[in-house]
Write a protein that holds these residues in place. Sequence first.
Motif, short mmCIF file in Angstrom:
data_model
loop_
_atom_site.label_atom_id
_atom_site.label_comp_id
_atom_site.label_asym_id
_atom_site.label_seq_id
_atom_site.Cartn_x
_atom_site.Cartn_y
_atom_site.Cartn_z
N LEU A 148 -58.21 27.75 12.21
CA LEU A 148 -59.54 27.15 12.12
C LEU A 148 -60.49 27.92 13.03
N THR A 149 -61.59 28.39 12.44
CA THR A 149 -62.60 29.13 13.20
C THR A 149 -63.88 28.33 13.26
N ILE A 150 -64.32 28.02 14.48
CA ILE A 150 -65.58 27.32 14.73
C ILE A 150 -66.28 28.07 15.87
N LYS A 151 -67.57 28.35 15.72
CA LYS A 151 -68.34 29.07 16.74
C LYS A 151 -67.71 30.44 17.05
N GLY A 152 -67.09 31.03 16.06
CA GLY A 152 -66.49 32.35 16.24
C GLY A 152 -65.17 32.32 17.00
N ILE A 153 -64.65 31.13 17.31
CA ILE A 153 -63.39 30.98 18.05
C ILE A 153 -62.33 30.48 17.08
N THR A 154 -61.15 31.10 17.10
CA THR A 154 -60.08 30.75 16.17
C THR A 154 -58.87 30.20 16.91
N HIS A 155 -58.36 29.07 16.41
CA HIS A 155 -57.13 28.48 16.93
C HIS A 155 -56.28 27.99 15.76
N PRO A 156 -54.95 28.02 15.92
CA PRO A 156 -54.09 27.48 14.87
C PRO A 156 -54.15 25.95 14.84
N VAL A 157 -54.05 25.38 13.65
CA VAL A 157 -54.04 23.93 13.48
C VAL A 157 -52.97 23.56 12.45
N THR A 158 -52.48 22.34 12.55
CA THR A 158 -51.53 21.82 11.58
C THR A 158 -51.96 20.42 11.18
N PHE A 159 -51.90 20.13 9.89
CA PHE A 159 -52.32 18.81 9.42
C PHE A 159 -51.56 18.44 8.15
N SER A 160 -51.56 17.15 7.85
CA SER A 160 -50.88 16.67 6.65
C SER A 160 -51.86 16.60 5.49
N ALA A 161 -51.34 16.80 4.29
CA ALA A 161 -52.19 16.76 3.09
C ALA A 161 -51.38 16.24 1.90
N ILE A 162 -52.10 15.64 0.97
CA ILE A 162 -51.51 15.20 -0.29
C ILE A 162 -52.09 16.06 -1.39
N MET A 163 -51.23 16.65 -2.22
CA MET A 163 -51.69 17.57 -3.26
C MET A 163 -51.18 17.18 -4.62
N GLU A 164 -52.05 17.44 -5.60
CA GLU A 164 -51.67 17.22 -7.00
C GLU A 164 -52.13 18.41 -7.82
N ILE A 165 -51.22 19.00 -8.58
CA ILE A 165 -51.55 20.17 -9.41
C ILE A 165 -51.25 19.82 -10.86
N LYS A 166 -52.30 19.75 -11.67
CA LYS A 166 -52.12 19.40 -13.09
C LYS A 166 -53.14 20.13 -13.95
N GLY A 167 -52.65 20.74 -15.02
CA GLY A 167 -53.53 21.33 -16.03
C GLY A 167 -54.62 22.22 -15.52
N GLY A 168 -54.29 23.12 -14.60
CA GLY A 168 -55.30 24.05 -14.10
C GLY A 168 -56.25 23.46 -13.08
#
Length: 215
Positions: A148-168
Amino acid sequence: MNNKRYATYLILIIALFFFGCGGPVTGENETNTLASSISLHVGDKKYFMIYTKESVITWEGSSVHGKHDGYANISKGELMIENGQLTGGTVEIDMNTIEDKNYGRNNKLIKHLKDPDFFDVKRFPFSTIVITKVESIDGEHKKVTGNLTIKGITHPVTFSAIMEIKGGIVKANGKLVIDRTLWDVRYKSGKFFDNLKDQAISDSIEFQIKILAKK
């Protein structure tokens, strides 16, 4: 003869001054333009382009006096899908679109969030999330790691997500909580200022990330 020689030297000095002053300004403009832009893999079948009209970042910050929440628009981005799984991607957020849920963009709070006390939007108009790793937890639930880069500063981040992939179409919803001070957002932080008492602002900012991407 001396007059001609003097005139020649004078022209050379003016030329050197002109190009010497002009060079750094042009370079700075080019750097700012590159820093605030990402390149997309348009036409590559592995990449799904983010549909910005259906994608948004929701933010929430708090202090002793209560909470504030609002939105910021995703300006562009892409998700890389291989064998039906998310494997990478980039999301760019337009920091000029920050707004308060109740009062919109034209208010003191938003103007303050955009100034150097917080996100210094004039100097850093874009923030980005670059996905570097995705782990499957259970079905549609994923553990996403990125930079994640904010104000030109980059740090690693980890987060949870829910994903659905259907028909393009890819739909993703994630929740990310950060310590704002890591990105030099220190205004009224108890880590850096003493005796704030009831004026302290929480260091934690919560983001809800909603993305819809298409081929």
